[in-house]
Design a protein around this motif. Structure first.
Motif, PDB file in Angstrom:
ATOM      1  N   TYR A  68       0.586  -1.749   0.152  1.00 48.33           N
ATOM      2  CA  TYR A  68       0.052   0.340  -0.284  1.00 48.33           C
ATOM      3  C   TYR A  68       0.712   1.089   0.159  1.00 48.33           C
ATOM      4  O   TYR A  68       2.131   1.234   0.739  1.00 48.33           O
ATOM      5  CB  TYR A  68      -0.923   0.075   0.965  1.00 48.33           C
ATOM      6  CG  TYR A  68      -2.111  -1.083   0.741  1.00 48.33           C
ATOM      7  CD1 TYR A  68      -2.872  -0.527   0.540  1.00 48.33           C
ATOM      8  CD2 TYR A  68      -1.507  -1.857   1.947  1.00 48.33           C
ATOM      9  CE1 TYR A  68      -4.660  -1.464   0.622  1.00 48.33           C
ATOM     10  CE2 TYR A  68      -2.623  -3.319   1.755  1.00 48.33           C
ATOM     11  CZ  TYR A  68      -3.801  -3.154   0.706  1.00 48.33           C
ATOM     12  OH  TYR A  68      -5.210  -3.460   0.754  1.00 48.33           O
ATOM     13  N   LYS A  74      -4.112   0.782   3.722  1.00 47.34           N
ATOM     14  CA  LYS A  74      -4.211  -0.001   4.411  1.00 47.34           C
ATOM     15  C   LYS A  74      -4.230  -0.214   5.790  1.00 47.34           C
ATOM     16  O   LYS A  74      -5.572  -1.462   5.476  1.00 47.34           O
ATOM     17  CB  LYS A  74      -2.311  -0.650   4.839  1.00 47.34           C
ATOM     18  CG  LYS A  74      -2.542  -2.210   5.121  1.00 47.34           C
ATOM     19  CD  LYS A  74      -0.536  -2.159   5.995  1.00 47.34           C
ATOM     20  CE  LYS A  74      -0.319  -3.200   6.348  1.00 47.34           C
ATOM     21  NZ  LYS A  74      -1.099  -3.684   7.901  1.00 47.34           N
ATOM     22  N   HIS A  77      -8.264  -1.018   4.563  1.00 51.39           N
ATOM     23  CA  HIS A  77      -8.963  -1.632   3.849  1.00 51.39           C
ATOM     24  C   HIS A  77      -8.605  -2.613   4.447  1.00 51.39           C
ATOM     25  O   HIS A  77      -8.960  -3.853   3.922  1.00 51.39           O
ATOM     26  CB  HIS A  77      -7.721  -2.339   2.988  1.00 51.39           C
ATOM     27  CG  HIS A  77      -8.398  -1.390   1.634  1.00 51.39           C
ATOM     28  ND1 HIS A  77      -9.278  -1.686  -0.143  1.00 51.39           N
ATOM     29  CD2 HIS A  77      -8.204  -0.134   0.869  1.00 51.39           C
ATOM     30  CE1 HIS A  77      -9.365  -0.685  -0.168  1.00 51.39           C
ATOM     31  NE2 HIS A  77      -8.267   0.084  -0.178  1.00 51.39           N
ATOM     32  N   GLU A  78      -8.139  -3.100   6.183  1.00 48.30           N
ATOM     33  CA  GLU A  78      -8.192  -4.259   6.967  1.00 48.30           C
ATOM     34  C   GLU A  78      -9.259  -3.925   7.981  1.00 48.30           C
ATOM     35  O   GLU A  78      -9.556  -4.984   8.401  1.00 48.30           O
ATOM     36  CB  GLU A  78      -6.978  -3.496   8.135  1.00 48.30           C
ATOM     37  CG  GLU A  78      -5.569  -3.938   7.346  1.00 48.30           C
ATOM     38  CD  GLU A  78      -4.137  -3.358   8.214  1.00 48.30           C
ATOM     39  OE1 GLU A  78      -2.972  -4.711   7.568  1.00 48.30           O
ATOM     40  OE2 GLU A  78      -3.699  -3.200   8.850  1.00 48.30           O
ATOM     41  N   LYS A 220      -9.063   1.328  11.823  1.00 45.02           N
ATOM     42  CA  LYS A 220      -9.461  -0.013  12.014  1.00 45.02           C
ATOM     43  C   LYS A 220      -9.665   0.289  13.809  1.00 45.02           C
ATOM     44  O   LYS A 220     -10.619  -0.803  14.324  1.00 45.02           O
ATOM     45  CB  LYS A 220      -8.723  -0.603  11.516  1.00 45.02           C
ATOM     46  CG  LYS A 220      -7.316  -0.383  12.194  1.00 45.02           C
ATOM     47  CD  LYS A 220      -6.392  -2.106  11.192  1.00 45.02           C
ATOM     48  CE  LYS A 220      -4.864  -1.668  12.261  1.00 45.02           C
ATOM     49  NZ  LYS A 220      -4.001  -2.446  11.839  1.00 45.02           N
TER      50      LYS A 220
END
Length: 251
Positions: A68, A74, A77-78, A220
Motif C-alpha cells: 500500500y 492499508k 482496507h483492514e 480500524k
C-alpha cells in the motif's frame, strides 16, 4: 524485548518486533537494568521484581505497508478483518447471545457508566453512550480523561468506568482509571494493545484485536472500538436477563 545474546528497549512493541516477540512490560515505579545477557527489574525501594515475559502473537509484517502507498490506506482496507476479529468468538449467533471471556458484570449493581477516553477514542465513546443507553437502558456519561481526572468526579462504588484507548497508554485516561479505582468504582478497559498500562490497571479488559495501527489518523482502531462498545451494550442487556433481539445481531 528479550532475545538470545541480545535484549532490546523501546517505547512500543512494533519498534523491536522484527527482533523478538518475547516482551516484558514495566509497571509504573519500576526500574530495569538491561544488558546483552540479562535483565533485572527493581522497584523504587530497590526490591527485585519477578515477572514472566509475554509472547506477542502478531508479526512485524502486520506493521508494514505490504504494497500500500501509506499505512492509512492499508488500515482502511483492514477494517473488515479487524471488525471480524473483534466479534469473533464473542457473538453466538445460533443462541442470539454474547460471550465476553473474563468479564463478569452485574448490570443490576451498576448505578452509572462513565466512558472515558481521549482523541478519536472519545468520539467512539460518544457513539457508545447511545448504544449502551439505547440497548441496555443504563445511564452513561462521556468525558475526556483529563477533564474527568481534575474535576474531583462524583464516582464511587456502584459505578463502572469504561476506559477506551487504542494504545492503552494515554496518561490522562490512565490517571482517570486510577482515580476511579481509588474512589471504589469498577473499571473495564477497551483497548487494542494487549498488556498495555490501562488494561493492566483495570478490573476487566475487552481487547479489540485490530492489529497494529501505525497511521496517525485512526481507522480500524475506531471501527473496532465501536464494535466492542456494541458488544458491551448487548452483553449488559443480556446480563439483565433480557432477550437480545436477533435484529441486533443481523449485521
Amino acid at each position: 524485548g528479550l532475545g538470545e545474546g541480545e535484549n532490546f528497549v523501546a517505547s512500543d512493541v512494533p519498534a523491536i518486533l522484527a527482533h523478538t516477540r518475547s516482551m516484558l512490560f514495566l509497571e509504573e515505579g519500576e526500574l530495569a537494568e538491561l544488558t546483552r545477557t540479562g535483565l533485572k527489574i527493581i522497584d523504587l525501594q530497590g526490591r527485585p521484581v519477578e515477572r514472566a515475559p509475554r509472547a506477542i502473537t502478531w508479526s512485524s509484517v502486520m506493521a508494514e505497508k505490504c504494497g500500500y502507498k501509506h499505512f492509512m490506506l492499508k488500515e482502511i482496507h483492514e477494517q473488515p478483518r479487524a471488525v471480524t476479529d473483534t466479534l469473533r468468538g464473542r457473538l453466538v449467533l445460533e443462541e442470539a447471545s454474547v460471550a465476553l471471556e473474563g468479564i463478569d458484570l452485574d448490570p443490576q449493581a451498576i448505578r452509572k457508566l462513565y466512558l472515558i477516553a481521549c482523541g478519536t477514542s472519545w468520539h467512539a465513546a460518544l457513539c457508545g453512550k447511545f448504544l449502551i443507553e439505547g440497548i441496555a437502558r443504563l445511564p452513561v456519561e462521556v468525558d475526556l480523561g483529563s477533564e474527568f481526572r481534575y474535576r474531583d468526579p462524583l464516582v464511587g462504588p456502584g459505578d463502572l468506568l469504561v476506559a477506551v484507548s487504542q494504545s492503552g497508554e494515554p496518561a490522562a485516561t490512565l490517571a482517570a482509571v486510577k482515580e476511579a479505582r481509588h474512589k471504589g468504582a469498577g473499571v473495564l478497559a477497551i483497548a487494542n494493545v494487549v498488556d498495555s498500562s490501562i488494561p493492566r490497571a483495570a478490573h476487566h479488559s475487552l481487547y479489540t484485536h485490530a492489529g497494529p495501527e501505525i497511521g496517525v489518523a485512526s481507522t480500524k482502531a475506531f471501527t473496532t472500538q465501536l464494535a466492542a462498545l456494541y458488544l458491551l451494550a448487548l452483553y449488559l442487556r443480556q446480563q439483565q436477563g433480557r432477550e437480545v433481539p436477533r435484529e441486533f445481531l443481523a449485521a
